[in-house]
Scaffold this motif. Structure first.
Motif, PDB file in Angstrom:
ATOM      1  N   TYR A 177       0.408  -1.006  -0.259  1.00  0.00           N
ATOM      2  CA  TYR A 177      -0.184  -0.063   0.504  1.00  0.00           C
ATOM      3  C   TYR A 177       0.965   0.960  -0.143  1.00  0.00           C
ATOM      4  N   GLY A 178       1.031   1.763  -1.055  1.00  0.00           N
ATOM      5  CA  GLY A 178       1.916   3.211  -1.532  1.00  0.00           C
ATOM      6  C   GLY A 178       0.598   4.157   0.180  1.00  0.00           C
ATOM      7  N   ASN A 179       0.123   4.290   0.744  1.00  0.00           N
ATOM      8  CA  ASN A 179      -0.336   5.050   1.980  1.00  0.00           C
ATOM      9  C   ASN A 179      -0.504   4.171   2.987  1.00  0.00           C
ATOM     10  N   ALA A 180       0.381   4.222   4.159  1.00  0.00           N
ATOM     11  CA  ALA A 180       0.481   3.448   5.359  1.00  0.00           C
ATOM     12  C   ALA A 180      -0.389   3.978   5.813  1.00  0.00           C
ATOM     13  N   ALA A 181      -1.083   4.474   5.840  1.00  0.00           N
ATOM     14  CA  ALA A 181      -2.401   5.435   6.929  1.00  0.00           C
ATOM     15  C   ALA A 181      -3.791   4.911   6.178  1.00  0.00           C
ATOM     16  N   LYS A 182      -3.709   4.275   4.614  1.00  0.00           N
ATOM     17  CA  LYS A 182      -5.178   3.525   3.740  1.00  0.00           C
ATOM     18  C   LYS A 182      -4.902   1.941   3.357  1.00  0.00           C
ATOM     19  N   SER A 189      10.776 -10.829  -0.712  1.00  0.00           N
ATOM     20  CA  SER A 189      11.350 -10.305  -0.774  1.00  0.00           C
ATOM     21  C   SER A 189      10.538  -8.879  -1.688  1.00  0.00           C
ATOM     22  N   GLU A 190      10.011  -9.368  -2.837  1.00  0.00           N
ATOM     23  CA  GLU A 190      10.712  -8.464  -4.411  1.00  0.00           C
ATOM     24  C   GLU A 190       9.322  -7.500  -3.996  1.00  0.00           C
ATOM     25  N   ALA A 191       8.409  -7.642  -2.833  1.00  0.00           N
ATOM     26  CA  ALA A 191       7.246  -6.832  -2.411  1.00  0.00           C
ATOM     27  C   ALA A 191       8.104  -6.029  -1.515  1.00  0.00           C
ATOM     28  N   HIS A 192       9.278  -6.303  -0.344  1.00  0.00           N
ATOM     29  CA  HIS A 192      10.016  -5.220  -0.016  1.00  0.00           C
ATOM     30  C   HIS A 192      10.960  -4.052  -0.777  1.00  0.00           C
ATOM     31  N   GLY A 223      11.136   4.660  -2.606  1.00  0.00           N
ATOM     32  CA  GLY A 223      11.444   5.704  -1.132  1.00  0.00           C
ATOM     33  C   GLY A 223      11.289   5.231   0.329  1.00  0.00           C
ATOM     34  N   GLY A 224      10.840   3.853   0.218  1.00  0.00           N
ATOM     35  CA  GLY A 224      10.696   3.234   1.065  1.00  0.00           C
ATOM     36  C   GLY A 224       9.061   3.778   1.973  1.00  0.00           C
ATOM     37  N   GLU A 225       8.626   4.333   1.342  1.00  0.00           N
ATOM     38  CA  GLU A 225       7.239   5.015   1.806  1.00  0.00           C
ATOM     39  C   GLU A 225       5.577   3.625   1.291  1.00  0.00           C
TER      40      GLU A 225
END
Length: 329
Positions: free
Chosen positions: A266-271, A284-287, A294-296
């Motif tokens: 999810y690009g937005n950790a709050a949603k 590992s591919e997901a991370h 950019g780690g977001e």
């Protein structure tokens, strides 16, 4: 046993679903070859259920009745017209004229030229575990020339995954352990009949089966490996037969028929309640993808769906299933 018909299956089909000619063995310490492939938890808990107190919807018989219908048809074909069919297929007379289905010992002794075809033969062996004698039994589909054949009506997906190869191998191993004088081959020959085969996919996917029927050989475990498996499973059943639910080993992901874990980014950790930005089969591919952003965001592992519980006869009393199903009681 209380029957329900929640899906309104018609009377003609309902009667068919409830027609059962299988020679069930109702003995307290009897365990079938196929039951030994079940998890220890399922074996222990289902033995605690009194069949008369269970509620069963007749739709649950659909899969087994399809399978039984196919087996009965194959048996009849060999019994009624096996010799004629082999003649039509071009087999020499010395073979088709000597084929006999389930010949008696007297017939075999009187005619050494007989080629026996063993179909639906049940056999038993006893195993002593502690002070308890278990009776192990099984009825194989067919044995021809020392080779064991077993027909499976299943989905193409199940075949492509190959997850049940170990079960097929051990099932065949147990049949050989029960019938070492008849089964001399080191393989079980699975006869797949696919219930959802698609002609178009067979033409474009090189891994997809080219016909609706496919023979699939699986190597058998040794007789020693098979007996060790049987004894270990029976020892576990004996050990946990009176244990409280929380002490009985949980079913593994394989035994639960759990699907693969999906890693959702999810690009937005709050949603994270809506649709994910992207899904991955590999953690590992997901991370790595998240790092490229950019780690977001956040990666959430979503375990695969559990499918076996719904077919388990111990569903109503098993506490493990409460982790995967809500509002089922």
């Amino acid at each position: 046993m209380r029957l329900t018909n929640e899906h309104g299956i018609s009377l003609p089909l309902a009667v068919w679903l409830l027609h059962d000619e299988y020679d069930h063995i109702n003995e307290p310490n009897y365990i079938s070859a196929t039951s030994l492939l079940k998890s220890t938890r399922q074996l222990v808990l289902q033995r605690r259920i009194i069949a008369e107190d269970r509620e069963i919807d007749i739709s649950s018989y659909l899969a087994s009745r399809f399978g039984n219908a196919v087996h009965d048809s194959i048996d009849k074909a060999w019994t009624v017209s096996g010799n004629k069919a082999m003649k039509m297929l071009g087999y020499p007379e010395k073979i088709w004229s000597n084929i006999r289905v389930n010949p008696s010992q007297e017939q075999l002794a009187a005619n050494p030229a007989i080629i026996p075809v063993w179909i639906e033969q049940r056999s038993f062996r006893e195993v002593l575990i502690g002070s308890t004698v278990f009776k192990i039994g099984g009825k194989f589909d067919m044995v021809l020339d020392g080779r064991l054949f077993d027909t499976k009506t299943t989905s193409v997906y199940s075949y492509l995954l190959g997850r049940k190869d170990g079960d097929y191998a051990m099932q065949g191993g147990i049949y050989r352990w029960l019938n070492p004088e008849l089964i001399t081959s080191d393989h079980i020959y699975i006869q797949f009949l696919f219930t959802d085969w698609q002609r178009i996919r067979s033409k474009v996917d090189e891994n997809y089966p080219k016909t609706k029927a496919l023979e699939y050989p699986v190597e058998l475990p040794s007789l020693d490996e098979t007996e060790n498996f049987i004894r270990n499973k029976l020892a576990e059943v004996q050990r946990y037969k009176d244990a409280p639910d929380e002490q009985i080993p949980y079913c593994t992901d394989k035994e639960l028929w759990r699907g693969e874990t999906v890693y959702k980014y999810y690009g937005n950790a709050a949603k994270t309640t809506g649709r994910s930005t992207r899904n991955f089969d590999d953690k590992s591919e997901a991370h790595a993808f998240m790092a490229s952003k950019g780690g977001e965001g956040v990666v959430i592992a979503v375990p695969g769906e559990v499918k076996a519980c719904e077919y388990c006869p111990a569903f109503s009393i098993c506490r493990q299933k409460d982790q995967y199903f809500v509002d089922v009681n």
